[in-house]
Design a protein around this motif. Structure first.
Motif, PDB file in Angstrom:
ATOM      1  N   GLU A   1       9.368   6.876  -6.839  1.00 14.39           N
ATOM      2  CA  GLU A   1       9.783   8.349  -7.502  1.00 14.39           C
ATOM      3  C   GLU A   1       8.823   9.130  -7.112  1.00 14.39           C
ATOM      4  O   GLU A   1       7.465   8.947  -7.493  1.00 14.39           O
ATOM      5  N   LEU A   2       9.056  10.332  -6.540  1.00 14.79           N
ATOM      6  CA  LEU A   2       8.060  11.346  -6.222  1.00 14.79           C
ATOM      7  C   LEU A   2       8.214  12.672  -6.909  1.00 14.79           C
ATOM      8  O   LEU A   2       9.280  12.969  -6.864  1.00 14.79           O
TER       9      LEU A   2
ATOM     10  N   ALA B   1      -3.083   3.937  -2.097  1.00 20.29           N
ATOM     11  CA  ALA B   1      -3.237   3.116  -3.362  1.00 20.29           C
ATOM     12  C   ALA B   1      -2.845   1.471  -2.978  1.00 20.29           C
ATOM     13  O   ALA B   1      -1.431   1.482  -2.653  1.00 20.29           O
ATOM     14  N   GLU B   2      -3.573   0.596  -3.340  1.00 20.49           N
ATOM     15  CA  GLU B   2      -3.095  -0.759  -3.131  1.00 20.49           C
ATOM     16  C   GLU B   2      -2.298  -1.148  -4.530  1.00 20.49           C
ATOM     17  O   GLU B   2      -2.841  -0.641  -5.592  1.00 20.49           O
ATOM     18  N   TYR B   3      -0.971  -1.825  -4.535  1.00 19.44           N
ATOM     19  CA  TYR B   3      -0.381  -2.066  -5.865  1.00 19.44           C
ATOM     20  C   TYR B   3       0.216  -3.599  -5.813  1.00 19.44           C
ATOM     21  O   TYR B   3       0.308  -3.896  -4.672  1.00 19.44           O
ATOM     22  N   GLU B   4       0.316  -3.973  -7.028  1.00 13.87           N
ATOM     23  CA  GLU B   4       0.947  -5.102  -7.118  1.00 13.87           C
ATOM     24  C   GLU B   4       2.037  -4.995  -8.173  1.00 13.87           C
ATOM     25  O   GLU B   4       1.406  -4.850  -9.621  1.00 13.87           O
ATOM     26  N   LEU B   5       3.191  -5.337  -8.142  1.00 15.46           N
ATOM     27  CA  LEU B   5       4.164  -5.577  -9.168  1.00 15.46           C
ATOM     28  C   LEU B   5       4.695  -6.664  -9.373  1.00 15.46           C
ATOM     29  O   LEU B   5       4.866  -7.516  -8.661  1.00 15.46           O
TER      30      LEU B   5
ATOM     31  N   VAL C   1       0.833  -1.026  -0.042  1.00 20.62           N
ATOM     32  CA  VAL C   1       0.069   0.092   0.052  1.00 20.62           C
ATOM     33  C   VAL C   1       0.881   1.176   0.035  1.00 20.62           C
ATOM     34  O   VAL C   1       1.793   1.299   0.425  1.00 20.62           O
ATOM     35  N   VAL C   2       0.612   2.273  -0.707  1.00 21.08           N
ATOM     36  CA  VAL C   2       1.063   3.532  -0.839  1.00 21.08           C
ATOM     37  C   VAL C   2       0.111   4.396  -0.167  1.00 21.08           C
ATOM     38  O   VAL C   2      -0.875   4.591  -0.605  1.00 21.08           O
ATOM     39  N   ARG C   3       0.382   4.973   0.999  1.00 24.50           N
ATOM     40  CA  ARG C   3      -0.562   5.863   1.693  1.00 24.50           C
ATOM     41  C   ARG C   3       0.008   7.228   2.035  1.00 24.50           C
ATOM     42  O   ARG C   3       1.430   7.430   2.275  1.00 24.50           O
ATOM     43  N   THR C   4      -0.862   8.132   2.475  1.00 16.18           N
ATOM     44  CA  THR C   4      -0.540   9.489   2.799  1.00 16.18           C
ATOM     45  C   THR C   4      -1.381  10.051   3.833  1.00 16.18           C
ATOM     46  O   THR C   4      -2.567   9.699   3.646  1.00 16.18           O
ATOM     47  N   THR C   5      -0.906  10.801   4.828  1.00  9.05           N
ATOM     48  CA  THR C   5      -1.655  11.540   5.452  1.00  9.05           C
ATOM     49  C   THR C   5      -2.269  13.060   5.166  1.00  9.05           C
ATOM     50  O   THR C   5      -2.990  13.576   5.691  1.00  9.05           O
ATOM     51  N   GLU C   6      -1.575  13.191   3.824  1.00  8.29           N
ATOM     52  CA  GLU C   6      -2.089  14.533   3.134  1.00  8.29           C
ATOM     53  C   GLU C   6      -3.456  14.310   2.590  1.00  8.29           C
ATOM     54  O   GLU C   6      -3.856  13.395   2.438  1.00  8.29           O
ATOM     55  N   ALA C   7      -3.683  15.422   2.015  1.00  9.87           N
ATOM     56  CA  ALA C   7      -5.121  15.421   1.566  1.00  9.87           C
ATOM     57  C   ALA C   7      -5.356  14.328   0.101  1.00  9.87           C
ATOM     58  O   ALA C   7      -6.464  13.627   0.230  1.00  9.87           O
ATOM     59  N   SER C   8      -4.240  14.509  -0.720  1.00  4.38           N
ATOM     60  CA  SER C   8      -4.302  13.330  -1.701  1.00  4.38           C
ATOM     61  C   SER C   8      -2.786  12.882  -2.283  1.00  4.38           C
ATOM     62  O   SER C   8      -1.793  13.556  -1.735  1.00  4.38           O
ATOM     63  N   LEU C   9      -2.973  11.697  -2.718  1.00  2.06           N
ATOM     64  CA  LEU C   9      -1.543  11.107  -3.215  1.00  2.06           C
ATOM     65  C   LEU C   9      -0.998  11.943  -4.333  1.00  2.06           C
ATOM     66  O   LEU C   9      -1.875  12.324  -4.986  1.00  2.06           O
ATOM     67  N   PRO C  10       0.284  12.019  -4.400  1.00  2.94           N
ATOM     68  CA  PRO C  10       0.821  12.615  -5.648  1.00  2.94           C
ATOM     69  C   PRO C  10       1.139  11.716  -6.643  1.00  2.94           C
ATOM     70  O   PRO C  10       0.724  10.628  -6.237  1.00  2.94           O
TER      71      PRO C  10
END
Lengths: 154, 195
Positions: free
Chosen positions: A124-125, A87-91, A52-61
């Motif tokens: 990468e952000l 966002a849940e992801y699978e690579l 999972v990629v998560r954030t406490t901000e308003a939305s993900l970049p």
């Protein structure tokens, strides 16, 4: 008696030249054809990474995954279940690979390009964001990797 | 204008030795020319494209009745018509890592691997266009190579080991693999002699 000068190249020479050239050309065709088809095989381990990629901000970049210095394409390998803050992801990352190729009637191994090390996965952000942790080292056939994204505080 | 009656031009003909010497000289010139030209004909640089292929993304599960990790390989084997076996590719499955028992107090271990399996018949292709040599070469060889090389049904995916092991089932046919198939091998170590 007049001696007529004989031409330098006779008809017989021309016919011989043509036949010889044709024979050699057919030989070249045969040779090139004999090396034209060949077999290869490949066993490549795919390493499945999910998380999972998560954030406490308003939305993900907008973000991309990068592994071992190479970039995993912009989303095509990523299965999202996207919510505003996570966002849940699978690579599927390419792991070690062995190649075989077929030459003169037998299979041979080509293991020089087998990669057996661990894979370094990072996110990468855009500027102003950072991930915690900054990267994961993946060595098993199945791994979990969760990233927490935050904005840098000034 | 009076032409004298033409005399029969015998030239150098009539002498077998000179006849052969002339042919040898011509052959020398032609072969020398081909030595220069042949690399042009033979320079099939350019893309090697897959002509026919079998690709599968399979999940291979290895179940071992063992207390410690075994040295195992996932192997693609060609079995010829005469029964001769040849290893096409051999992948070392992970070794030396701690394994999770499938159940509490169990001696059975399980490892799951994901593999992309490819078998390709490749065809060298000249860029940008084929020349006549390529086409004649195809005519000479295409059917022959197709019949000789492309037999995906002869390939098997199996688990091998330097140890004396038995796997159940012993193999899966590569040509019959489902694209996203899952395949299990139950491996047991046979006691006694090492192979």
């Amino acid at each position: 008696m007049q001696h007529r000068k004989r031409s330098f190249i006779t008809k017989s020479d021309l016919i011989f030249t043509a036949l010889l050239a044709l024979a050699i050309w057919l030989g070249i065709c045969w040779h090139s054809g004999s090396t034209k088809y060949w077999l290869t095989c490949e066993l490549r381990e795919e390493i499945r990474v999910s998380g999972v990629v998560r954030t406490t901000e308003a939305s993900l970049p907008e973000f991309h995954f990068a592994y071992s210095g190479d970039r995993v394409g912009g989303g095509s390998d990523i299965y999202y279940e996207k919510r505003p803050s996570a966002a849940e992801y699978e690579l599927m990352l390419p792991g070690a690979t062995v190649h075989g190729y077929y030459r003169s009637g037998e299979w041979r191994q080509r293991e020089d390009n087998a990669f057996n090390g661990s894979i370094n996965l990072s996110v990468e952000l855009p500027a102003g964001w950072y991930a915690e942790p900054s990267n994961y080292t993946i060595s098993g056939p199945r791994s979990d990797a969760d990233f927490d994204l935050s904005r840098e505080t000034q | 204008m009076t032409n004298p009656a033409p005399t029969k031009n015998t030239g150098t003909r009539g002498s077998l030795g000179i006849f052969l010497a002339r042919k040898a000289a011509v052959a020398f010139v032609i072969i020398s020319a081909y030595v220069i030209i042949a690399p042009v004909f033979l320079s099939f640089r350019g893309s090697a494209n897959s002509y026919e292929q079998v690709i599968a993304n399979v999940t291979v599960r290895v179940l071992c009745e063992s207390t410690q990790p075994l040295e195992l390989y996932l192997t693609m084997v060609e079995v010829r018509e005469d029964g001769a076996e040849q290893t096409a590719a051999r992948f070392p499955l992970r070794r030396g890592e701690p394994l999770e028992p499938t159940r509490e107090q169990s001696t059975q271990y399980e490892e799951t691997f994901h593999f992309r399996v490819r078998l390709d018949l490749n065809r060298r292709r000249r860029k940008p266009d084929e020349v006549l040599t390529d086409r004649v070469a195809d005519l000479m060889h295409k059917r022959r190579f197709y019949a000789r090389l492309w037999h995906p049904e002869r390939y098997r995916l199996q688990v091998t080991s330097p140890l004396n092991i038995k796997s159940e089932p012993s193999y899966y046919r590569v040509s019959e693999l489902d694209f996203w198939g899952e395949y299990d091998f139950a491996v047991t170590v046979l006691e006694g002699t090492q192979q």
